[in-house]
Enzyme design. Structure first.
Site, PDB file in Angstrom:
ATOM      1  N   ASP A 303       0.847  -1.212   0.000  1.00 29.77           N
ATOM      2  CA  ASP A 303       0.000   0.000   0.000  1.00 29.77           C
ATOM      3  C   ASP A 303       0.863   1.236   0.000  1.00 29.77           C
ATOM      4  OD1 ASP A 303      -2.074   1.764   0.156  1.00 29.77           O
ATOM      5  OD2 ASP A 303      -2.639   1.282   2.204  1.00 29.77           O
ATOM      6  N   GLU A 337      -2.875  10.206  -0.758  1.00 30.32           N
ATOM      7  CA  GLU A 337      -4.119   9.428  -0.752  1.00 30.32           C
ATOM      8  C   GLU A 337      -4.543   9.091   0.668  1.00 30.32           C
ATOM      9  OE1 GLU A 337      -6.661   5.849  -0.604  1.00 30.32           O
ATOM     10  OE2 GLU A 337      -4.679   6.109   0.238  1.00 30.32           O
ATOM     11  N   ASP A 365      -4.621  -0.043  -6.165  1.00 27.65           N
ATOM     12  CA  ASP A 365      -4.358   0.288  -4.759  1.00 27.65           C
ATOM     13  C   ASP A 365      -4.915  -0.797  -3.839  1.00 27.65           C
ATOM     14  OD1 ASP A 365      -3.656   1.574  -2.436  1.00 27.65           O
ATOM     15  OD2 ASP A 365      -5.284   3.033  -2.507  1.00 27.65           O
ATOM     16  N   HIS A 467      -1.162  -0.633   6.236  1.00 28.54           N
ATOM     17  CA  HIS A 467      -1.188   0.311   7.349  1.00 28.54           C
ATOM     18  C   HIS A 467      -0.499  -0.230   8.602  1.00 28.54           C
ATOM     19  CE1 HIS A 467      -5.030   2.418   5.588  1.00 28.54           C
ATOM     20  NE2 HIS A 467      -4.063   2.285   4.699  1.00 28.54           N
TER      21      HIS A 467
HETATM   22 ZN   LIG Z   1      -3.553   2.659  -0.611  1.00 31.41          ZN
END
Ligand SMILES: [Zn+2]
Length: 511
Positions: A303, A337, A365, A467
């Site tokens: 990501d 983003e 993505d 994340h």
């Molecule tokens: Zn992303």
């Protein structure tokens, strides 16, 4: 009072927060098989060349490795992000792309700082228990000495709403909605703090939006309701959320939370853009890319390092094979983003005057897992609901069931065009067409009617890693990554070269 600039940044988070949900998991239903046709036949030879070249491509993975290992994570506002931006522009120039530029965009600069949390009571053998936590992006910090307060554990918003405000005032709300997909999980993350604050809570902890139980907390942006006090908010691991739930059944649980998180002034950054100019219709553009920023943990490998580098690999491969599409093929690494969407809006402003010339937008993505096909948003307007659902609604509920008969004849033809293109991807197992696909960076131009596409993958692990500290290069499988390059290269090349165009569906950018 935050500066007007900061307020704007925070408001813009609202759109990005929900739109940043991955499409694969929600949209991975209703895949329709490829159907060969005249377009398939016309591009069979070029597609074979692309698939062969992609199957041994090393350039893009080498670049991804450098990005991960030598630039690292690149949160908006950091020097690493702007190092990545300059590096990305150099990469495009060295690959021989034309009109390489950095389109400036101001991005927010949220800084995590030191953070920690413990269960201070009940302790374990007389000592506090350290929580596996990660502050949520855009959260405010605690006072310097931290916040120490009893927790109120709830599973759901309904449970929270049922409690009298007196029982929440001055406490730390802990949510564990379980794992029901990213749409639900991220809704608690993005809106949970303000819902707790509205009832007087002083801080919020939320179970990480993941199905994987490995003591790994997942950050991600939150969205403050400007009408409520801003309270600090952090993710905790699923295991720690379950521990708090068990302890709360036994009696009072008191948590200490300390976070230095804060906003600094906005910083100039930018979208990285490069092109293969069209040989016959250079004003018409097919855009492909992903986002260059990441969270401030791990390496931003899946990501969205894998997205921008697969898109780079695809465009470079078309260039290296001397394929010259009639329309311009544009590669974009969008910025910001994760916590603002500034890059997507800046890009919209760049092309809005010529929106009719924007032929298609493809965003990757969702991680470079094995692709199953292409998501292409073509939605039937059901009777009684003349508006297409917003992207946010689709992310939470999935797209409406696909029914070819409910499409207009023009929509059917457009969908069948994609099925003919997808037939070229059957050799790599990516021949399906899914009735919806998009991404948050292309959201602003999709809202103006630009056809919206995305690779759809098996999406087995994306939400386990993204994340987190664990989003590192080793998660990107080389063969799967190469298949994504192949998918993007074939799809973008044919869309940029074929006689006709796809239909767009104006999907509102926000509710
Ligand atoms: Zn992303």
């Amino acid at each position: 009072m935050p500066s007007p600039k900061v307020v704007l940044s925070l408001l813009s988070v609202a759109a990005a927060a929900v739109l940043s949900l991955s499409v694969s998991a929600q949209f991975g239903a209703n895949g329709q098989p490829a159907v060969a046709g005249p377009i398939t036949a016309k591009y069979q030879a070029d597609a074979s060349k692309i698939l062969t070249a992609a199957s041994s491509d090393n350039d893009a993975y080498t670049a991804l490795t450098y990005l991960c290992d030598h630039i690292g994570n690149r949160n908006s506002g950091t020097p690493q992000l702007n190092t990545a931006v300059q590096w990305g522009a150099d990469l495009m120039r060295k690959a021989g792309l034309e009109n390489v530029m950095v389109q400036p965009a101001m991005v927010p600069h949220w800084v995590r700082g030191h953070e920690e949390a413990q269960i201070v009571s009940p302790g374990l053998n007389g000592t506090p228990r350290t929580l596996h936590m990660l502050g949520l992006g855009m959260s405010v910090g605690t006072p310097g000495q931290g916040i120490t307060a009893p927790v109120v554990f709830v599973h759901t918003f309904d449970e929270l709403d049922a409690l009298p405000p007196d029982s929440i005032k001055g406490k730390i709300v802990v949510y564990n909605p379980g794992w029901h997909g990213y749409g639900v999980g991220s809704l608690y993350r993005t809106t949970g703090a303000s819902r707790a604050a509205a009832k007087g809570a002083v801080a919020m902890l939320v179970r990480s939006a993941t199905g994987l139980v490995e003591q790994t907390p997942h950050t991600g942006t939150l969205r403050y309701d400007e009408k409520q006090p801003k309270i600090p908010a952090a993710a905790i691991s699923p295991e720690d959320a379950l521990l708090i739930e068990r302890l709360a059944k036994e009696g009072t649980v008191t948590v200490h939370l300390q976070m230095d998180a804060h906003q600094e002034p906005d910083v100039e950054s930018g979208n990285v853009i490069g092109e293969i100019r069209g040989s016959e219709k250079p004003d018409e553009v097919v855009v492909v890319g992903g986002h260059i920023d990441s969270w401030d943990v791990g390496q931003g490998a899946q990501d969205d390092g894998s997205g921008i580098m697969a898109a780079y690999g695809a465009v470079k491969l078309i260039h290296d094979l001397h394929l010259k599409p009639k329309r311009t093929l544009r590669l974009v690494f969008w910025v910001n983003e994760e916590n603002g969407g500034a890059g997507g809006r800046a890009y919209r402003d760049l092309v809005a005057k010529n929106i009719d010339k924007q032929v298609a937008a493809i965003e990757m993505d969702d991680g470079a897992e094995a692709p199953l096909g292409i998501g292409y948003t073509v939605l039937a307007r059901t009777p009684g609901n003349r508006r297409a659902p917003t992207m946010q609604q689709m992310m939470r509920q999935g797209p409406p069931p696909f029914n070819m008969d409910a499409l207009t004849p023009e929509q059917q033809q457009s969908f069948q065009t994609m099925q003919q293109i997808a037939a070229l991807l059957q050799p790599i197992g990516a021949g399906k067409v899914f009735p919806a696909g998009g991404g948050s960076d292309i959201g602003p131009i999709v809202a103006l009617g630009v056809p919206s596409l995305a690779p759809i993958t098996v999406a087995e692990h994306y939400f386990d890693w993204h994340h987190t500290e664990a989003d590192t290069l080793d998660k990107v499988n080389l063969d799967d990554f190469r298949k994504n390059i192949a998918l993007l290269a074939v799809t973008t090349y044919v869309l940029a070269d074929m006689d006709g165009r796809l239909l767009g569906t104006k999907i509102p950018d926000r509710e």
